[in-house]
Design a protein around this motif. Structure first.
Motif: not given
Length: 523
Positions: A226, A228-230, A342, A344, A347-348, A350-351, A355
């Motif tokens: 759950s 995201s981890r850029p 990271p 929560k 998150v979208w 990063d999609q 980067r």
């Protein structure tokens, strides 16, 4: 450009965190702003913490906490422990920035390593970056068609266990010299955890299965889908201890990163930047690190990890993020930073946003105090690392974590990294500022996203220049009566626009992928 603006609106790097509530329709100006910190559960083998120090609220007791050397640390009467730099796991690189098709040369603790993908065993391997034949670097080699690591100097090939499988110069009917022990390459224990390759910097066979006895520090949230981890990485021209100090020093953010990182406005502003007292207290310190539990609730997990956990309630939703910095000692005067942020929520993002757009902001933050740290290290090393406490004046609680790290570094490591005699301790020569702050060799070539963007933008720059030349050429070779004035004017305008766009793009590439000069006097 709209995408670029969207990325910059999100914010380049986390800022100092406070608690706030936002309207559902309001998108956060910075994804790391307005948060209330809370310490997470961390796992570290054999971790035992004991009470270390508490900075009191009075100025006199604050001075007493900071200034005396180290005697109170020995008060429990135990035999002094010594930190073993070669009995720890070290992060090498994020998997997302490693290419399985090629070997990668990296340095950790002064050790030259080669990281490569063994397709026969489906795992990353870490070898000594030295061919036993003539000591050529294996990182300059290739992966052959059978999935072996090949030295390109004379063609010697090695499997995932470090065994030499072929010496092309050895006669087939002669003795099997490739099976001799001296033909093998040293293999370092390695593991992938949290999508990062870790290495155990001791190739002695007794540590072959060390992963079954001791694992890298585990952070549960990094395995939580759950979140995201850029993440990203960069090599820096100052030592490990100065990188650690800087990332623990929250008080410098409004000044060294003014206009880049948003910080909360204090109730009473004493200057334009908005600096304020920070009530920080290091309460536990042992050989495994320490905890700051008052102001920001941060962990230092020796030797590499600085970890801050944030918890914010926004419209009754639990929005959680962490700031994780992994600091790797490379060599005297050089270090490597791997960052993970990271979160929560959002998150979208990063999609959608690549980067490299976020990395532009992160690199700007790193550049804005890079030269300060480079010079600071040289001044302190001239005085002597063991005299750090006498040379520096730290009278406020905002320096508690820096003092805590220096006390850990002094007590357990003797204020020095064990380079195993490989270095004298002297720093490398100081380079011109443009070379010190160069982003291409310190980051771009080591980041898949930035490297791809760099190549794509360079190609676009060339295409714009070619288009400009072609348009001008068409106008020159076309007879005057065969082209109307409107068409000619349009083509000239397009040629000028293409040329101007190529120049702007060249400047953008240089500023964001090579060198971004930073003058604090104009910020």
């Amino acid at each position: 450009m709209d995408v670029l603006r969207a990325a910059s609106a999100i914010g380049p790097l986390p800022c100092i965190l406070t608690t706030a509530t936002r309207n559902k329709t309001q998108f956060p100006k910075s994804i790391f702003h307005n948060l209330n910190l809370k310490l997470p559960a961390l796992t570290r083998n054999g971790s035992k913490s004991r009470l270390f120090m508490t900075l009191s609220s009075t100025p006199s007791s604050t001075m007493e906490s900071i200034e005396p050397p180290m005697p109170e640390l020995e008060a429990d009467g135990r035999e002094k422990e010594r930190f073993d730099w070669y009995s720890q796991w070290y992060p090498v690189m994020p998997v997302c920035d490693l290419d399985k098709r090629v070997p990668h040369g990296k340095k950790v603790l002064g050790l030259d390593l080669v990281v490569w993908w063994d397709k026969n065993e489906n795992e990353w391997k870490v070898f000594d970056d030295t061919c036993p034949h003539r000591l050529a670097p294996l990182s300059e080699g290739r992966i052959d068609q059978w999935g072996r690591l090949q030295c390109v100097y004379h063609g010697w090939c090695f499997n995932g266990n470090g065994d030499c499988k072929i010496i092309p110069q050895a006669p087939l009917d002669g003795p099997p010299v490739h099976t001799f022990k001296k033909a093998c390459v040293a293999v370092y224990p390695s593991v992938v955890q949290h999508d990062i390759v870790w290495v155990w910097p001791n190739a002695d066979p007794q540590y072959k299965d060390i992963i079954t006895k001791k694992k890298p520090p585990y952070i549960p949230e990094l395995d939580d889908p759950s979140f995201s981890r850029p993440m990203g990485n960069r090599d820096l021209p100052f030592g490990y201890e100065f990188l650690i100090e800087n990332l623990m020093d929250f008080a410098h953010l409004p000044y060294a990163h003014y206009g880049i990182i948003r910080t909360p406005t204090p109730k009473v502003k004493v200057d334009r930047e908005g600096g304020r007292p920070l009530d920080m207290k290091v309460k536990k310190l042992d050989i495994n690190g320490f905890v700051e539990q008052e102001w920001g609730n941060s962990n230092f997990i020796a030797p590499c990890i600085i970890h801050t956990f944030a918890d914010a309630e926004v419209d009754e939703e639990n929005h959680r993020l962490m700031l994780i910095f992994m600091c790797v000692p490379v060599s005297p005067g050089n270090s490597r930073l791997i960052w993970i942020f990271p979160r929560k929520f959002g998150v979208w993002i990063d999609q959608i946003v690549p980067r490299w757009m976020f990395h532009i902001g992160v690199n700007l933050v790193l550049d804005s105090d890079l030269y300060l740290l480079h010079v600071e290290e040289r001044k302190i090393m001239e005085i002597g690392a063991t005299n750090w406490q006498k040379a520096c004046f730290l009278p406020t609680k905002s320096d508690a974590m820096v003092v805590g790290f220096r006390r850990w570094f002094n007590k357990y490591a003797g204020s020095e990294i064990d380079w195993k005699g490989k270095y004298s301790g002297a720093l490398p020569p100081s380079l011109p500022r443009e070379q010190l702050m160069d982003r291409y060799w310190s980051h771009v070539v080591n980041c898949k996203s930035c490297n791809s963007a760099y190549k794509g933008l360079k190609a676009l720059e060339v295409m714009l220049q070619i288009m400009s030349v072609i348009l001008i050429g068409i106008i020159v070779v076309t007879k005057q009566k065969m082209m109307s004035m409107v068409a000619k004017t349009t083509m000239v305008s397009m040629a000028i626009i293409c040329f101007a766009a190529s120049k702007w793009l060249a400047h953008f590439i240089y500023k964001n992928f090579h060198y971004h000069g930073y003058n604090h006097a104009f910020h």
